[in-house]
Design a protein around this motif. Structure first.
Motif, PDB file in Angstrom:
ATOM      1  N   VAL A  48      34.058   6.197  24.765  1.00  0.00           N
ATOM      2  CA  VAL A  48      34.988   5.092  25.028  1.00  0.00           C
ATOM      3  C   VAL A  48      35.567   4.579  23.712  1.00  0.00           C
ATOM      4  CG1 VAL A  48      35.175   2.720  25.887  1.00  0.00           C
ATOM      5  CG2 VAL A  48      33.893   4.411  27.204  1.00  0.00           C
ATOM      6  N   ALA A  49      34.718   4.437  22.694  1.00  0.00           N
ATOM      7  CA  ALA A  49      35.181   3.968  21.383  1.00  0.00           C
ATOM      8  C   ALA A  49      36.224   4.917  20.797  1.00  0.00           C
ATOM      9  CB  ALA A  49      34.000   3.818  20.428  1.00  0.00           C
ATOM     10  N   LEU A  50      36.041   6.201  20.994  1.00  0.00           N
ATOM     11  CA  LEU A  50      37.030   7.175  20.537  1.00  0.00           C
ATOM     12  C   LEU A  50      38.336   7.006  21.312  1.00  0.00           C
ATOM     13  CD1 LEU A  50      37.807   9.773  18.920  1.00  0.00           C
ATOM     14  CD2 LEU A  50      36.921  11.066  20.883  1.00  0.00           C
ATOM     15  N   TYR A  54      38.639   2.933  18.412  1.00  0.00           N
ATOM     16  CA  TYR A  54      37.685   2.268  17.526  1.00  0.00           C
ATOM     17  C   TYR A  54      37.013   3.252  16.575  1.00  0.00           C
ATOM     18  CZ  TYR A  54      37.963  -1.832  20.610  1.00  0.00           C
ATOM     19  OH  TYR A  54      38.387  -2.895  21.356  1.00  0.00           O
ATOM     20  N   LEU A  55      36.982   4.521  16.947  1.00  0.00           N
ATOM     21  CA  LEU A  55      36.397   5.578  16.124  1.00  0.00           C
ATOM     22  C   LEU A  55      37.430   6.670  15.909  1.00  0.00           C
ATOM     23  CD1 LEU A  55      32.856   6.382  17.632  1.00  0.00           C
ATOM     24  CD2 LEU A  55      33.337   5.379  15.410  1.00  0.00           C
ATOM     25  N   ASN A  56      37.401   7.277  14.712  1.00  0.00           N
ATOM     26  CA  ASN A  56      38.236   8.453  14.520  1.00  0.00           C
ATOM     27  C   ASN A  56      37.466   9.685  14.992  1.00  0.00           C
ATOM     28  OD1 ASN A  56      36.568   9.434  12.359  1.00  0.00           O
ATOM     29  ND2 ASN A  56      37.666   8.094  10.933  1.00  0.00           N
ATOM     30  N   GLN A  57      38.151  10.788  15.128  1.00  0.00           N
ATOM     31  CA  GLN A  57      37.547  12.010  15.663  1.00  0.00           C
ATOM     32  C   GLN A  57      36.372  12.489  14.823  1.00  0.00           C
ATOM     33  OE1 GLN A  57      38.412  13.637  18.671  1.00  0.00           O
ATOM     34  NE2 GLN A  57      36.472  14.630  18.256  1.00  0.00           N
ATOM     35  N   SER A  58      36.490  12.406  13.522  1.00  0.00           N
ATOM     36  CA  SER A  58      35.435  12.873  12.627  1.00  0.00           C
ATOM     37  C   SER A  58      34.143  12.060  12.807  1.00  0.00           C
ATOM     38  CB  SER A  58      35.925  12.785  11.180  1.00  0.00           C
ATOM     39  OG  SER A  58      34.884  13.112  10.295  1.00  0.00           O
ATOM     40  N   SER A  59      34.278  10.749  12.840  1.00  0.00           N
ATOM     41  CA  SER A  59      33.107   9.886  13.037  1.00  0.00           C
ATOM     42  C   SER A  59      32.488  10.124  14.401  1.00  0.00           C
ATOM     43  CB  SER A  59      33.496   8.411  12.893  1.00  0.00           C
ATOM     44  OG  SER A  59      33.919   8.135  11.582  1.00  0.00           O
ATOM     45  N   TYR A  60      33.343  10.232  15.413  1.00  0.00           N
ATOM     46  CA  TYR A  60      32.851  10.480  16.761  1.00  0.00           C
ATOM     47  C   TYR A  60      32.061  11.783  16.821  1.00  0.00           C
ATOM     48  CZ  TYR A  60      32.843  12.094  21.573  1.00  0.00           C
ATOM     49  OH  TYR A  60      32.446  12.604  22.783  1.00  0.00           O
ATOM     50  N   THR A  61      32.613  12.841  16.256  1.00  0.00           N
ATOM     51  CA  THR A  61      31.960  14.151  16.290  1.00  0.00           C
ATOM     52  C   THR A  61      30.599  14.098  15.609  1.00  0.00           C
ATOM     53  OG1 THR A  61      34.102  15.271  16.343  1.00  0.00           O
ATOM     54  CG2 THR A  61      32.203  16.572  15.630  1.00  0.00           C
ATOM     55  N   GLN A  62      30.525  13.450  14.476  1.00  0.00           N
ATOM     56  CA  GLN A  62      29.264  13.354  13.743  1.00  0.00           C
ATOM     57  C   GLN A  62      28.231  12.549  14.534  1.00  0.00           C
ATOM     58  OE1 GLN A  62      29.538  11.372   9.960  1.00  0.00           O
ATOM     59  NE2 GLN A  62      27.452  11.909   9.374  1.00  0.00           N
ATOM     60  N   LEU A  63      28.626  11.388  15.022  1.00  0.00           N
ATOM     61  CA  LEU A  63      27.694  10.535  15.766  1.00  0.00           C
ATOM     62  C   LEU A  63      27.274  11.181  17.083  1.00  0.00           C
ATOM     63  CD1 LEU A  63      29.426   7.104  15.100  1.00  0.00           C
ATOM     64  CD2 LEU A  63      27.207   7.851  14.200  1.00  0.00           C
ATOM     65  N   TYR A  64      28.224  11.786  17.771  1.00  0.00           N
ATOM     66  CA  TYR A  64      27.920  12.444  19.040  1.00  0.00           C
ATOM     67  C   TYR A  64      26.931  13.583  18.829  1.00  0.00           C
ATOM     68  CZ  TYR A  64      28.604  14.396  23.685  1.00  0.00           C
ATOM     69  OH  TYR A  64      28.391  14.850  24.958  1.00  0.00           O
ATOM     70  N   SER A  65      27.136  14.344  17.777  1.00  0.00           N
ATOM     71  CA  SER A  65      26.229  15.445  17.466  1.00  0.00           C
ATOM     72  C   SER A  65      24.809  14.932  17.202  1.00  0.00           C
ATOM     73  CB  SER A  65      26.759  16.200  16.249  1.00  0.00           C
ATOM     74  OG  SER A  65      25.859  17.187  15.844  1.00  0.00           O
ATOM     75  N   GLN A  66      24.701  13.848  16.487  1.00  0.00           N
ATOM     76  CA  GLN A  66      23.386  13.280  16.183  1.00  0.00           C
ATOM     77  C   GLN A  66      22.679  12.771  17.440  1.00  0.00           C
ATOM     78  OE1 GLN A  66      24.469  10.381  13.216  1.00  0.00           O
ATOM     79  NE2 GLN A  66      24.232  11.844  11.541  1.00  0.00           N
TER      80      GLN A  66
END
Length: 86
Positions: A48-50, A54-66
């Motif tokens: 939802v934040a993406l 609220y989040l860019n794609q790079s941050s989303y990808t990193q956090l989602y992966s974690q």
């Protein structure tokens, strides 16, 4: 949304800790399942934040992966406990 994401994120380790302290495999398993549910909530909130910017794609990808890795670890622990209970 920020507060909800924080609550869900904090819920994961606190439920693991609380379940571990119960000294019962069945209760520990229950709390691991709750923690896994909270990890799912974090993934949903990240999406939802993406979507709302609220989040860019790079941050989303990193956090989602974690959070996916954490979810996999929880699944493995749940499976292991389920097999030992049987």
């Amino acid at each position: 949304m920020r507060d909800q994401l924080r609550r869900a994120s904090v819920s994961v380790p606190t439920n693991i800790a609380e379940g571990f302290e119960r000294h019962s495999r069945k209760e520990y398993l229950n709390f691991l399942n709750i923690a896994k549910g909270s990890a799912g909530e974090v993934r949903s909130l990240l999406r939802v934040a993406l979507e709302v910017g609220y989040l860019n794609q790079s941050s989303y990808t990193q956090l989602y992966s974690q959070v996916m890795e954490l979810s996999r670890m929880l699944s493995n622990q749940i499976q292991s406990i389920n097999q030992s209970i049987k």
